[in-house]
Design a protein around this motif. Sequence first.
Motif, short mmCIF file in Angstrom:
data_model
loop_
_atom_site.label_atom_id
_atom_site.label_comp_id
_atom_site.label_asym_id
_atom_site.label_seq_id
_atom_site.Cartn_x
_atom_site.Cartn_y
_atom_site.Cartn_z
N ARG A 136 34.69 46.32 33.18
CA ARG A 136 35.88 47.11 33.51
C ARG A 136 35.67 47.97 34.75
O ARG A 136 36.62 48.43 35.36
CB ARG A 136 36.27 47.99 32.32
CG ARG A 136 36.87 47.18 31.20
CD ARG A 136 37.27 48.01 30.02
NE ARG A 136 37.70 47.14 28.93
CZ ARG A 136 37.96 47.55 27.70
NH1 ARG A 136 37.84 48.83 27.39
NH2 ARG A 136 38.35 46.70 26.78
N THR A 177 46.37 45.59 34.50
CA THR A 177 45.69 45.19 33.26
C THR A 177 44.45 46.03 32.94
O THR A 177 44.32 46.56 31.84
CB THR A 177 45.28 43.70 33.33
OG1 THR A 177 46.45 42.93 33.51
CG2 THR A 177 44.61 43.28 32.04
N VAL A 178 43.55 46.15 33.91
CA VAL A 178 42.31 46.85 33.60
C VAL A 178 42.58 48.33 33.33
O VAL A 178 41.90 48.97 32.52
CB VAL A 178 41.27 46.69 34.74
CG1 VAL A 178 39.92 47.20 34.29
CG2 VAL A 178 41.15 45.23 35.14
N LEU A 188 43.58 48.54 29.89
CA LEU A 188 42.40 48.35 29.04
C LEU A 188 41.56 49.61 28.93
O LEU A 188 40.96 49.89 27.90
CB LEU A 188 41.52 47.22 29.59
CG LEU A 188 41.99 45.79 29.32
CD1 LEU A 188 41.08 44.80 30.04
CD2 LEU A 188 42.00 45.51 27.83
N ARG A 220 44.45 43.55 41.85
CA ARG A 220 43.95 43.72 40.49
C ARG A 220 42.47 44.08 40.49
O ARG A 220 42.02 44.93 39.72
CB ARG A 220 44.19 42.43 39.69
CG ARG A 220 43.82 42.56 38.25
CD ARG A 220 44.14 41.30 37.48
NE ARG A 220 43.28 40.19 37.86
CZ ARG A 220 43.29 39.01 37.25
NH1 ARG A 220 44.15 38.79 36.29
NH2 ARG A 220 42.48 38.06 37.63
#
Lengths: 229, 291
Positions: free
Chosen positions: B76, B99-100, B103, B148
């Motif tokens: 991550r 997304t990360v 997360l 990203r």
Amino acid sequence: MSWLLANLDMVLSLTLDHIWLSVVPIVLGFLLAVPIGAIANRYHLVRGTLVTASGILYAVPSLALFVLLPSIIGTQILDPLNVIIALTLYAVALMVRTTADALADVEPDVIQSAKAMGYSTWGRLVRVELPLSGPVLLAGMRVVAVSTVSLVSVGALIGVNSLGYLFIDGFQRNFPLEILVGIIGTVVIALVFDGLLVLMGRFLLPWSRITRTNGRLIVVQDDPVVINP
Amino acid sequence: MIEFRSVTKQFPDGTRAVDSLSLVIPSRKTTVLVGSSGSGKTTILRMINRMVDPTSGVVEIDGDDIAGKEPVKLRRGIGYVMQNSGLLPHRKVIDNIATVLYLTGVARGRARGRALELMDTVGLDRAFADRYPSQLSGGQQQRVGVARGLAVDPNILLMDEPFGAVDPIVRSELQQELLRLQRELGKTVVFVTHDIDEAFLLGDQIAILKTGGEIAQLGTPTEILSNPADDFVSSFVGTDRGARALHLAPGRFGNLVIDGTGRPAGILVNESPTEGPSWPGQTRGPSTDGR
Ligand SMILES: Nc1ncnc2c1ncn2[C@@H]1O[C@H](COP(=O)(O)OP(=O)(O)OP(=O)(O)O)[C@@H](O)[C@H]1O
Ligand SMILES: [Mg+2]
């Protein structure tokens, strides 16, 4: 027509029975099959066994299963549970394989990139692999829904009420209208279920309907093929 | 700084993808791993974020052995960009970029705000935010992939042939974009390619790999071009055929630069490019060695 009006209450109540007897196996089948399919996809040894077992199970005629179940699990012979359990087993048998195949077909690139971003194995399964299997799972569930609705009728032969009762009764009394009402009712339920599933797909899988205007064409759900064991 | 110390990777089927590799990857520079297919580039890259664990040897980041770090957490904090972008087809562009951040527990609103900023950073129109990846061109998808990779502002950015699948014009655009980003952000970039020209263009340091992850030569573009270590390197960079031996010939608009195959490679101009892209044989602007 007058027969239908006179017996509307009975037809409605049989319709509700039919719906109930189909919904439970369809939903339960999905909920059970997805985790089993995920396990099958993960462990190759398990996969072979599960896929073979579900193939064999699917080949057992439904009437035989309805009749055999009471002696295997000790239910009453007239218990609707027999039909529910048997149809759940069929749903699971079909969906385990579908789930395992769908998961195995997820792009390796996408899995690698999800891994690289820091998804845990579990998170990746739930957030990436299962959603991406959605279109295939949906196609499988459409088959399950339609075949379950039609198999519920067979339960009438062992005295579990559903629209199938109208076939038997109409046949015994040589009364085609009753048979026709039974058939139409079953088909309507199947169509409604199918329509609901398609709507759910539109809502839950908006991305799967995107097609590229230029170049590569992606997706769009398959039409289900109905198989009756 | 990333350091490989006699790292070997043997896959269960017996393939030795990397054989006792030792390599230092300096911070805030771009290190390019270049080599032909199967030379172990991807394997080396994936040992940095523990997508692949070495069979023996040690990989350290800033002096810490990463074998002791939790893989999911480690990943991550490291950006990863791959060929074909690897975007999640079921998520909109903005959510792919975020997304990360999701997360790592960043609130949705903030994550999306950051994702929009990143779209500006990589030169993507914000109008694409609500599209799905399949609705973008290959080049646009790669930009999303880069955005990203940068989402959590990682110190390290791993790029595995990120521009390998786009046409030459878009590729060159993306390369320039990356040079600009790198001037602004100064990440530790590890970049994999099999295109030696791309390596010369982007790399501060280049590792030319033979099969088995063996380093044939490690150096700056200038060092490699001016002094190839062996025949393998010569043939890989094209100095053996004289393809990189340039000479001048008078042309209509000034001196033409002719390459070893007799083809015009460009024209010679007088001003020296202080700003803008670097080129083979020239090291780029001020590079501070941080961390
Ligand atoms: N999971 C794996 N299992 C077995 N062998 C593997 C695996 N991954 C890679 N290899 C082998 O290791 C070697 C190096 O592979 P790697 O993917 O690192 O090469 P590469 O330099 O990235 O190649 P390319 O330029 O084609 O991407 C190859 O011989 C490959 O077949
Ligand atoms: Mg590779």
